[in-house]
Design an enzyme around this catalytic site. Structure first.
Site, PDB file in Angstrom:
ATOM      1  N   SER A 147      -6.947 -32.692   3.108  1.00 20.68           N
ATOM      2  CA  SER A 147      -7.380 -32.532   4.508  1.00 20.68           C
ATOM      3  C   SER A 147      -7.224 -33.860   5.230  1.00 20.68           C
ATOM      4  O   SER A 147      -7.319 -34.928   4.602  1.00 20.68           O
ATOM      5  CB  SER A 147      -8.859 -32.123   4.539  1.00 20.68           C
ATOM      6  OG  SER A 147      -9.375 -32.229   5.845  1.00 20.68           O
ATOM      7  N   TYR A 160     -17.333 -34.370   2.232  1.00 18.94           N
ATOM      8  CA  TYR A 160     -16.100 -33.570   2.102  1.00 18.94           C
ATOM      9  C   TYR A 160     -14.884 -34.490   2.238  1.00 18.94           C
ATOM     10  O   TYR A 160     -13.934 -34.398   1.453  1.00 18.94           O
ATOM     11  CB  TYR A 160     -16.119 -32.485   3.181  1.00 18.94           C
ATOM     12  CG  TYR A 160     -14.843 -31.710   3.358  1.00 18.94           C
ATOM     13  CD1 TYR A 160     -14.491 -30.693   2.465  1.00 18.94           C
ATOM     14  CD2 TYR A 160     -13.996 -31.957   4.441  1.00 18.94           C
ATOM     15  CE1 TYR A 160     -13.329 -29.965   2.653  1.00 18.94           C
ATOM     16  CE2 TYR A 160     -12.842 -31.231   4.632  1.00 18.94           C
ATOM     17  CZ  TYR A 160     -12.508 -30.235   3.742  1.00 18.94           C
ATOM     18  OH  TYR A 160     -11.358 -29.513   3.919  1.00 18.94           O
ATOM     19  N   LYS A 164     -11.757 -35.282  -0.315  1.00 18.30           N
ATOM     20  CA  LYS A 164     -10.358 -35.054   0.041  1.00 18.30           C
ATOM     21  C   LYS A 164      -9.549 -36.345  -0.091  1.00 18.30           C
ATOM     22  O   LYS A 164      -8.363 -36.327  -0.409  1.00 18.30           O
ATOM     23  CB  LYS A 164     -10.269 -34.460   1.446  1.00 18.30           C
ATOM     24  CG  LYS A 164     -10.844 -33.034   1.536  1.00 18.30           C
ATOM     25  CD  LYS A 164     -10.105 -32.071   0.610  1.00 18.30           C
ATOM     26  CE  LYS A 164     -10.483 -30.628   0.819  1.00 18.30           C
ATOM     27  NZ  LYS A 164      -9.665 -29.684   0.037  1.00 18.30           N
TER      28      LYS A 164
HETATM   29  N1  LIG Z   1      -9.469 -24.628   7.746  1.00 18.74           N
HETATM   30  C1  LIG Z   1      -9.344 -25.918   8.011  1.00 18.74           C
HETATM   31  O1  LIG Z   1      -9.537 -26.385   9.150  1.00 18.74           O
HETATM   32  C2  LIG Z   1      -8.945 -26.848   6.906  1.00 18.74           C
HETATM   33  C3  LIG Z   1      -8.561 -28.157   7.267  1.00 18.74           C
HETATM   34  C4  LIG Z   1      -8.177 -29.036   6.283  1.00 18.74           C
HETATM   35  C5  LIG Z   1      -8.174 -28.634   4.958  1.00 18.74           C
HETATM   36  N2  LIG Z   1      -8.556 -27.368   4.627  1.00 18.74           N
HETATM   37  C6  LIG Z   1      -8.517 -27.005   3.211  1.00 18.74           C
HETATM   38  O2  LIG Z   1      -7.775 -25.817   3.055  1.00 18.74           O
HETATM   39  C7  LIG Z   1      -8.205 -25.169   1.854  1.00 18.74           C
HETATM   40  C8  LIG Z   1      -8.401 -23.698   2.128  1.00 18.74           C
HETATM   41  O3  LIG Z   1      -9.368 -23.546   3.128  1.00 18.74           O
HETATM   42  P1  LIG Z   1      -9.299 -22.385   4.215  1.00 18.74           P
HETATM   43  O4  LIG Z   1      -9.561 -23.029   5.514  1.00 18.74           O
HETATM   44  O5  LIG Z   1      -8.086 -21.557   4.048  1.00 18.74           O
HETATM   45  O6  LIG Z   1     -10.620 -21.564   3.821  1.00 18.74           O
HETATM   46  P2  LIG Z   1     -10.987 -20.003   3.815  1.00 18.74           P
HETATM   47  O7  LIG Z   1     -10.163 -19.247   4.789  1.00 18.74           O
HETATM   48  O8  LIG Z   1     -12.457 -19.961   3.969  1.00 18.74           O
HETATM   49  O9  LIG Z   1     -10.572 -19.560   2.359  1.00 18.74           O
HETATM   50  C9  LIG Z   1     -11.166 -20.146   1.252  1.00 18.74           C
HETATM   51  C10 LIG Z   1     -10.661 -19.467   0.010  1.00 18.74           C
HETATM   52  O10 LIG Z   1     -11.212 -20.094  -1.132  1.00 18.74           O
HETATM   53  C11 LIG Z   1     -11.985 -19.150  -1.886  1.00 18.74           C
HETATM   54  N3  LIG Z   1     -13.108 -19.853  -2.464  1.00 18.74           N
HETATM   55  C12 LIG Z   1     -14.195 -20.386  -1.854  1.00 18.74           C
HETATM   56  N4  LIG Z   1     -15.001 -20.973  -2.751  1.00 18.74           N
HETATM   57  C13 LIG Z   1     -14.403 -20.809  -3.964  1.00 18.74           C
HETATM   58  C14 LIG Z   1     -14.755 -21.182  -5.281  1.00 18.74           C
HETATM   59  N5  LIG Z   1     -15.878 -21.858  -5.562  1.00 18.74           N
HETATM   60  N6  LIG Z   1     -13.900 -20.835  -6.278  1.00 18.74           N
HETATM   61  C15 LIG Z   1     -12.772 -20.163  -6.026  1.00 18.74           C
HETATM   62  N7  LIG Z   1     -12.396 -19.777  -4.808  1.00 18.74           N
HETATM   63  C16 LIG Z   1     -13.212 -20.101  -3.783  1.00 18.74           C
HETATM   64  C17 LIG Z   1     -12.346 -18.051  -0.882  1.00 18.74           C
HETATM   65  O11 LIG Z   1     -12.533 -16.768  -1.472  1.00 18.74           O
HETATM   66  P3  LIG Z   1     -13.923 -16.256  -2.141  1.00 18.74           P
HETATM   67  O12 LIG Z   1     -14.975 -16.426  -1.099  1.00 18.74           O
HETATM   68  O13 LIG Z   1     -13.626 -14.838  -2.493  1.00 18.74           O
HETATM   69  O14 LIG Z   1     -14.144 -17.102  -3.352  1.00 18.74           O
HETATM   70  C18 LIG Z   1     -11.058 -18.012  -0.063  1.00 18.74           C
HETATM   71  O15 LIG Z   1     -10.052 -17.301  -0.730  1.00 18.74           O
HETATM   72  C19 LIG Z   1      -9.438 -25.937   1.376  1.00 18.74           C
HETATM   73  O16 LIG Z   1      -9.058 -26.839   0.376  1.00 18.74           O
HETATM   74  C20 LIG Z   1      -9.878 -26.707   2.613  1.00 18.74           C
HETATM   75  O17 LIG Z   1     -10.572 -27.873   2.281  1.00 18.74           O
HETATM   76  C21 LIG Z   1      -8.940 -26.466   5.580  1.00 18.74           C
END
Ligand SMILES: NC(=O)c1ccc[n+]([C@@H]2O[C@H](COP(=O)([O-])OP(=O)(O)OC[C@H]3O[C@@H](n4cnc5c(N)ncnc54)[C@H](OP(=O)(O)O)[C@@H]3O)[C@@H](O)[C@H]2O)c1
Length: 257
Positions: A147, A160, A164
């Site tokens: 991130s 967080y 990262k």
């Molecule tokens: N969205 C942003 O703005 C953003 C920005 C920078 C980086 N990121 C990074 O992108 C990645 C994905 O995030 P996202 O934004 O796509 O989130 P998201 O839409 O909330 O999806 C998160 C996914 O991870 C699963 N998950 C959550 N906790 C888990 C656990 N303990 N074990 C296994 N699976 C788990 C969730 O499914 P279940 O609930 O079914 O487990 C879901 O499939 C993360 O690494 C996050 O830090 C996101």
């Protein structure tokens, strides 16, 4: 090199947290490009819906539920992927957690430990279980979803960000250790993307307004806009790239203020 270096036909990919958001978009794109994909999250039924959608499009997807904070489940994920498809060529460490929103010095120990365990140690487990077998077959690619929170400070999600930033360091060291055995490790660092994970940020009108105003592209991202980089890093199009990070943030970390 194959005629199309982005073609993933014959490759097997495991994507953690692929029931929704960035993980789901990545899994769907990898499958579209020909990879057989393992869809994984804590909830098998949500993963099954994604897998079914991929199969309907002619792809090959298998579901293994896994909570990345539990070592036994991470081991079962990698074992299950090998049992189903016989190998893993692409590992996407995507799932992460952020149970705390507030001043860094007030964070409870349990929340800090949970963040570091799920966002860093779990990635180390996934890599340890997968990279040796990749090396034994001549190579592979690991993609860690980090991130821009690891590149700069935050007054609300500091821990967080620490996790990262640690992912960048994990990536660089593993890239150095495993490069000569043909295993590459890279990070993708998204900016704010419209997913459930970041809902607290983009649902807050003041935060959203500030963020879009300071972002050259004047908007936040969508999950499919991150997936392309995951596909690139997983594919033979990126065979000379390791230890690096691709920042995809609408330009926010480059903007003058
Ligand atoms: N969205 C942003 O703005 C953003 C920005 C920078 C980086 N990121 C990074 O992108 C990645 C994905 O995030 P996202 O934004 O796509 O989130 P998201 O839409 O909330 O999806 C998160 C996914 O991870 C699963 N998950 C959550 N906790 C888990 C656990 N303990 N074990 C296994 N699976 C788990 C969730 O499914 P279940 O609930 O079914 O487990 C879901 O499939 C993360 O690494 C996050 O830090 C996101």
């Amino acid at each position: 090199m194959t005629a199309n270096p982005f073609d993933l036909t014959g490759k097997v990919a495991v994507i953690t947290g692929s029931s929704r958001g960035i993980g789901r978009a990545s899994a769907e794109l990898l499958a579209k490009l020909g990879a057989r994909v393992v869809i994984s999250s804590r909830k098998a039924d949500a993963c099954e819906e994604v897998a079914e959608g991929i199969r309907k499009e002619g792809g090959d997807a298998h579901v293994i539920a896994c909570n990345i904070s539990r070592r036994a489940e991470v081991e079962a994920l990698i074992e299950g992927a090998n049992a189903k498809y016989g190998k893993i060529d692409i590992l996407v460490c995507n799932a992460a957690v952020n149970p705390y929103y507030g001043p860094l010095l007030d964070i409870p120990d349990e929340a800090f430990d949970k963040i570091m365990n799920s966002n860093v140690k779990s990635n180390l487990w996934l890599c340890a279980l997968t990279m040796p077998q990749m090396a034994a077959r001549g190579g592979g690619s690991v993609v860690i979803i980090s991130s821009i929170g690891g590149l700069r400070g935050s007054t609300v999600i500091g821990a967080y960000g620490i996790s990262k930033a640690a992912d960048f360091a994990l990536c660089r060291s593993l890239a150095g250790e495993w490069g000569e055995r043909g295993v590459r490790v890279n990070c993708v660092a998204p900016g704010l993307v419209k997913t459930d994970f970041a809902r607290a940020l983009w649902e807050d009108e003041a935060v959203l307004k500030r963020r879009t105003a300071s972002t050259p592209l004047r908007r936040i991202g969508e999950p499919h806009e991150i997936a392309g980089a995951v596909a690139y890093l997983g594919s033979d199009a990126s065979t000379f790239m390791t230890g690096q990070t691709i920042v995809i943030d609408g330009g926010v970390t480059t903007a003058s203020v």
